[in-house]
Motif scaffolding. Structure first.
Motif, PDB file in Angstrom:
ATOM      1  N   HIS A 131       0.862  -1.181   0.000  1.00  0.00           N
ATOM      2  CA  HIS A 131       0.000   0.000   0.000  1.00  0.00           C
ATOM      3  C   HIS A 131       0.898   1.230   0.000  1.00  0.00           C
ATOM      4  N   GLY A 132       0.806   2.058  -1.038  1.00  0.00           N
ATOM      5  CA  GLY A 132       1.597   3.281  -1.117  1.00  0.00           C
ATOM      6  C   GLY A 132       0.822   4.451  -0.542  1.00  0.00           C
ATOM      7  N   PHE A 147      -9.280   0.940   1.585  1.00  0.00           N
ATOM      8  CA  PHE A 147      -7.851   0.767   1.777  1.00  0.00           C
ATOM      9  C   PHE A 147      -7.384  -0.201   0.702  1.00  0.00           C
ATOM     10  N   TYR A 148      -6.763   0.334  -0.331  1.00  0.00           N
ATOM     11  CA  TYR A 148      -6.409  -0.478  -1.483  1.00  0.00           C
ATOM     12  C   TYR A 148      -4.973  -0.972  -1.416  1.00  0.00           C
ATOM     13  N   CYS A 149      -4.791  -2.226  -1.758  1.00  0.00           N
ATOM     14  CA  CYS A 149      -3.479  -2.864  -1.773  1.00  0.00           C
ATOM     15  C   CYS A 149      -3.284  -3.533  -3.122  1.00  0.00           C
ATOM     16  N   THR A 150      -2.026  -3.854  -3.416  1.00  0.00           N
ATOM     17  CA  THR A 150      -1.671  -4.552  -4.637  1.00  0.00           C
ATOM     18  C   THR A 150      -0.561  -5.551  -4.331  1.00  0.00           C
ATOM     19  N   GLU A 153       5.914  -2.185  -7.407  1.00  0.00           N
ATOM     20  CA  GLU A 153       6.140  -0.978  -8.197  1.00  0.00           C
ATOM     21  C   GLU A 153       4.875  -0.126  -8.313  1.00  0.00           C
ATOM     22  N   GLN A 154       3.730  -0.766  -8.390  1.00  0.00           N
ATOM     23  CA  GLN A 154       2.470  -0.033  -8.473  1.00  0.00           C
ATOM     24  C   GLN A 154       2.233   0.734  -7.177  1.00  0.00           C
ATOM     25  N   ILE A 207       5.625   6.649   1.608  1.00  0.00           N
ATOM     26  CA  ILE A 207       5.773   5.415   2.377  1.00  0.00           C
ATOM     27  C   ILE A 207       5.246   4.233   1.577  1.00  0.00           C
ATOM     28  N   LEU A 208       6.018   3.161   1.564  1.00  0.00           N
ATOM     29  CA  LEU A 208       5.561   1.893   1.009  1.00  0.00           C
ATOM     30  C   LEU A 208       5.274   0.964   2.185  1.00  0.00           C
ATOM     31  N   ASN A 209       4.007   0.687   2.427  1.00  0.00           N
ATOM     32  CA  ASN A 209       3.607  -0.240   3.478  1.00  0.00           C
ATOM     33  C   ASN A 209       3.550  -1.640   2.878  1.00  0.00           C
TER      34      ASN A 209
END
Length: 62
Positions: free
Chosen positions: A8-9, A32-35, A39-40, A54-56
């Motif tokens: 999650h960025g 709350f969107y995740c991938t 890189e996305q 932040i890259l969670n």
């Protein structure tokens, strides 16, 4: 049971996201969107004009 890492960025760290079940009529609305694509999520983090990006990363059981 396997593990999967999702990303999650954001402009802030999210140590413990609140995971709730969504409703079919609310897809792609507030949430709350995740991938699974690191890189996305890094691109999502850079879209904010913030002092830090932040890259969670979360490890989930699937």
């Amino acid at each position: 049971m396997g593990k999967m890492t999702v990303y999650h960025g954001d402009y802030t760290a999210v140590p413990h996201p609140k995971i709730i079940k969504g409703r079919n009529t609310k897809d792609f609305g507030p949430g709350f969107y995740c991938t699974i694509i690191r890189e996305q999520a890094e691109r999502w983090a850079r879209r904010y004009d913030a002092p830090q990006n932040i890259l969670n990363a979360f490890c989930i059981m699937k």
